[in-house]
Structure formats: C-alpha cells, structure tokens
Motif scaffolding. Structure first.
Motif, PDB file in Angstrom:
ATOM      1  N   UNK A   1      72.859  27.227  50.572  1.00  0.00           N
ATOM      2  CA  UNK A   1      72.707  28.046  49.371  1.00  0.00           C
ATOM      3  C   UNK A   1      71.394  28.803  49.422  1.00  0.00           C
ATOM      4  N   UNK A   2      71.393  29.992  48.844  1.00  0.00           N
ATOM      5  CA  UNK A   2      70.178  30.782  48.760  1.00  0.00           C
ATOM      6  C   UNK A   2      70.184  31.637  47.506  1.00  0.00           C
ATOM      7  N   UNK A   3      69.016  32.143  47.177  1.00  0.00           N
ATOM      8  CA  UNK A   3      68.905  33.101  46.070  1.00  0.00           C
ATOM      9  C   UNK A   3      69.414  34.436  46.596  1.00  0.00           C
ATOM     10  N   UNK A   4      70.292  35.069  45.838  1.00  0.00           N
ATOM     11  CA  UNK A   4      70.940  36.282  46.300  1.00  0.00           C
ATOM     12  C   UNK A   4      70.569  37.444  45.375  1.00  0.00           C
ATOM     13  N   UNK A   5      69.803  38.405  45.883  1.00  0.00           N
ATOM     14  CA  UNK A   5      69.492  39.572  45.064  1.00  0.00           C
ATOM     15  C   UNK A   5      70.776  40.297  44.665  1.00  0.00           C
ATOM     16  N   UNK A   6      70.841  40.699  43.420  1.00  0.00           N
ATOM     17  CA  UNK A   6      72.015  41.428  42.964  1.00  0.00           C
ATOM     18  C   UNK A   6      73.089  40.554  42.354  1.00  0.00           C
ATOM     19  N   UNK A   7      72.963  39.244  42.465  1.00  0.00           N
ATOM     20  CA  UNK A   7      73.894  38.311  41.843  1.00  0.00           C
ATOM     21  C   UNK A   7      73.094  37.462  40.871  1.00  0.00           C
ATOM     22  N   UNK A   8      73.455  37.516  39.586  1.00  0.00           N
ATOM     23  CA  UNK A   8      72.642  36.845  38.573  1.00  0.00           C
ATOM     24  C   UNK A   8      73.496  35.990  37.641  1.00  0.00           C
ATOM     25  N   UNK A   9      72.833  35.027  37.065  1.00  0.00           N
ATOM     26  CA  UNK A   9      73.396  34.223  35.988  1.00  0.00           C
ATOM     27  C   UNK A   9      72.429  34.425  34.831  1.00  0.00           C
ATOM     28  N   UNK A  10      72.869  35.174  33.844  1.00  0.00           N
ATOM     29  CA  UNK A  10      71.979  35.590  32.760  1.00  0.00           C
ATOM     30  C   UNK A  10      71.367  34.393  32.043  1.00  0.00           C
ATOM     31  N   UNK A  11      70.062  34.540  31.750  1.00  0.00           N
ATOM     32  CA  UNK A  11      69.337  33.509  31.038  1.00  0.00           C
ATOM     33  C   UNK A  11      68.752  32.435  31.933  1.00  0.00           C
ATOM     34  N   UNK A  12      68.974  32.556  33.230  1.00  0.00           N
ATOM     35  CA  UNK A  12      68.480  31.562  34.181  1.00  0.00           C
ATOM     36  C   UNK A  12      67.546  32.249  35.169  1.00  0.00           C
ATOM     37  N   UNK A  13      66.360  31.686  35.404  1.00  0.00           N
ATOM     38  CA  UNK A  13      65.450  32.295  36.386  1.00  0.00           C
ATOM     39  C   UNK A  13      66.118  32.398  37.759  1.00  0.00           C
ATOM     40  N   UNK A  14      65.929  33.526  38.439  1.00  0.00           N
ATOM     41  CA  UNK A  14      66.609  33.721  39.732  1.00  0.00           C
ATOM     42  C   UNK A  14      66.248  32.674  40.777  1.00  0.00           C
ATOM     43  N   UNK A  15      65.079  32.055  40.677  1.00  0.00           N
ATOM     44  CA  UNK A  15      64.687  31.071  41.688  1.00  0.00           C
ATOM     45  C   UNK A  15      65.470  29.755  41.586  1.00  0.00           C
ATOM     46  N   UNK A  16      66.235  29.550  40.508  1.00  0.00           N
ATOM     47  CA  UNK A  16      67.047  28.338  40.394  1.00  0.00           C
ATOM     48  C   UNK A  16      68.545  28.634  40.390  1.00  0.00           C
ATOM     49  N   UNK A  17      68.903  29.894  40.642  1.00  0.00           N
ATOM     50  CA  UNK A  17      70.311  30.269  40.749  1.00  0.00           C
ATOM     51  C   UNK A  17      70.614  30.550  42.215  1.00  0.00           C
ATOM     52  N   UNK A  18      71.624  29.861  42.740  1.00  0.00           N
ATOM     53  CA  UNK A  18      71.939  29.910  44.167  1.00  0.00           C
ATOM     54  C   UNK A  18      73.396  30.271  44.405  1.00  0.00           C
ATOM     55  N   UNK A  19      73.639  30.881  45.555  1.00  0.00           N
ATOM     56  CA  UNK A  19      75.003  31.215  45.955  1.00  0.00           C
ATOM     57  C   UNK A  19      75.173  30.943  47.449  1.00  0.00           C
ATOM     58  N   UNK A  20      76.397  30.673  47.821  1.00  0.00           N
ATOM     59  CA  UNK A  20      76.772  30.443  49.217  1.00  0.00           C
ATOM     60  C   UNK A  20      78.105  31.122  49.458  1.00  0.00           C
ATOM     61  N   UNK A  21      78.101  32.139  50.314  1.00  0.00           N
ATOM     62  CA  UNK A  21      79.339  32.837  50.657  1.00  0.00           C
ATOM     63  C   UNK A  21      80.005  32.114  51.819  1.00  0.00           C
ATOM     64  N   UNK A  22      81.313  31.939  51.716  1.00  0.00           N
ATOM     65  CA  UNK A  22      82.071  31.335  52.812  1.00  0.00           C
ATOM     66  C   UNK A  22      82.633  32.384  53.756  1.00  0.00           C
ATOM     67  N   UNK A  23      82.737  33.633  53.295  1.00  0.00           N
ATOM     68  CA  UNK A  23      83.355  34.678  54.116  1.00  0.00           C
ATOM     69  C   UNK A  23      82.375  35.776  54.528  1.00  0.00           C
ATOM     70  N   UNK A  24      81.092  35.567  54.260  1.00  0.00           N
ATOM     71  CA  UNK A  24      80.078  36.543  54.658  1.00  0.00           C
ATOM     72  C   UNK A  24      79.864  37.669  53.659  1.00  0.00           C
ATOM     73  N   UNK A  25      80.714  37.761  52.649  1.00  0.00           N
ATOM     74  CA  UNK A  25      80.562  38.808  51.634  1.00  0.00           C
ATOM     75  C   UNK A  25      80.001  38.192  50.356  1.00  0.00           C
ATOM     76  N   UNK A  26      78.936  38.778  49.865  1.00  0.00           N
ATOM     77  CA  UNK A  26      78.314  38.279  48.640  1.00  0.00           C
ATOM     78  C   UNK A  26      78.554  39.288  47.526  1.00  0.00           C
TER      79      UNK A  26
END
Length: 173
Positions: free
Chosen positions: A129-154
């Motif tokens: 998992x990593x912090x992904x610029x351009x993908x957000x969860x509103x109300x949550x600091x970006x440093x604690x929001x993570x995403x992991x793509x399984x197909x290479x597309x974020x």
C-alpha cells in the motif's frame, strides 16, 4: 506467527468477532470505538465481500473485513480494508499480517482491481500500500490514506466507503 488457522467467518463467529474488535480498539486513542458496529452493519448489508477470522486453539483471536468502495471516477471492483482486529495478547505475532495477506489474495481471486484503507503509515506499506496522489478520502489526512492497485491502474478522485462505516451504535430495529 502462531499456528493460527485463517478461515471465512461463520455465523457462529459473530459474537467472538464483536469481542475481538472491541478489545483490539479499546486502548487505541485514534479510534472512535465504533468498529464492532461497522462490522455488524457491513454484515447486515451483505457488504462483507471477504470476512476472515484467525483461530487459535478453537478460539477466534483476529478478524479482517473487506467491503466494496465507490470511486468518483467510476472505477469499479475496488474494496476497502478494515477494520482489522487482533486480541491485544496476540498482537505483534503476525496474525494481523496473515489475515491481511489472505484477504488481499482472496480479493485478487475475485478479480478485484484494488484496495484502499485508512491506517498507520508504518504498518501498511509492507503489503504494498502507498499514498496515491489524486486519490483521496475526504476528511482524512493523505498520509494515513493508502491504496494498492492489483492491475497497475490507479483511479483518481474521491473514495467513498460503504455507508456502514457511519455506524456508531447497535443497529436500530
């Protein structure tokens, strides 16, 4: 890791999952202590895509939930990880890691495209998992929001977790 068995939750596990979830988050200052209500609401909504328990000596000592998320850019087949709970006495023994790894593997087997979560930066990077610029969860600091793509597309845009994440008490009848 202790010799835990990782398996699908059953109906008979529901009370034990509540107990594990309450205990796991009880002393966590960043918790709103509603995690057990979230799991119950996800279950009631039939939104637990993957729900696994860790069992040791016949007792449930851990649980992880994965549920669908909605992405504002229309991307489908993305899921949210959480909550993940391990009884305090069994934490730091690899049980949480085993639950997460098995859950991610099962999501991939379901042709999921990715997974996201809110969590501790030092913990979730080990799973990819990593912090992904351009993908957000509103109300949550970006440093604690993570995403992991399984197909290479974020995807880009805003993530919305299932409405069950708003649960703050026992379901009203």
């Amino acid at each position: 890791m202790d010799a835990a068995i990782i398996r699908d939750e059953t109906r008979a596990d529901e009370h034990a999952i509540d107990d594990v979830t309450v205990a796991a988050f009880e002393a966590l200052p960043v918790s709103s202590h509603t995690e057990q209500f979230i799991v119950r609401a996800l279950r009631a909504a039939k939104a637990l895509t993957v729900s696994l328990v860790a069992e040791l000596d016949g007792c449930v000592v851990g649980h992880v939930a994965f549920s669908p998320v909605t992405l504002s850019d229309g991307t489908t087949r993305w899921y949210g990880l959480g909550p993940v709970s391990v009884l305090p006495h069994y934490q730091r023994r690899g049980i949480g890691q085993a639950l997460i790894r098995e859950g991610l593997s099962r999501l991939q087997a379901l042709q999921a495209r990715g997974c996201c979560l809110v969590g501790h930066p030092g913990y979730y990077r080990r799973f990819g998992f990593g912090n992904v610029p351009g993908l957000v969860y509103e109300g949550v600091p970006p440093e604690v929001f993570f995403a992991l793509s399984f197909d290479g597309r974020v995807p880009r845009g805003t993530v919305t977790f299932h409405e069950a994440f708003q649960a703050d008490g026992p379901a009203r009848r």
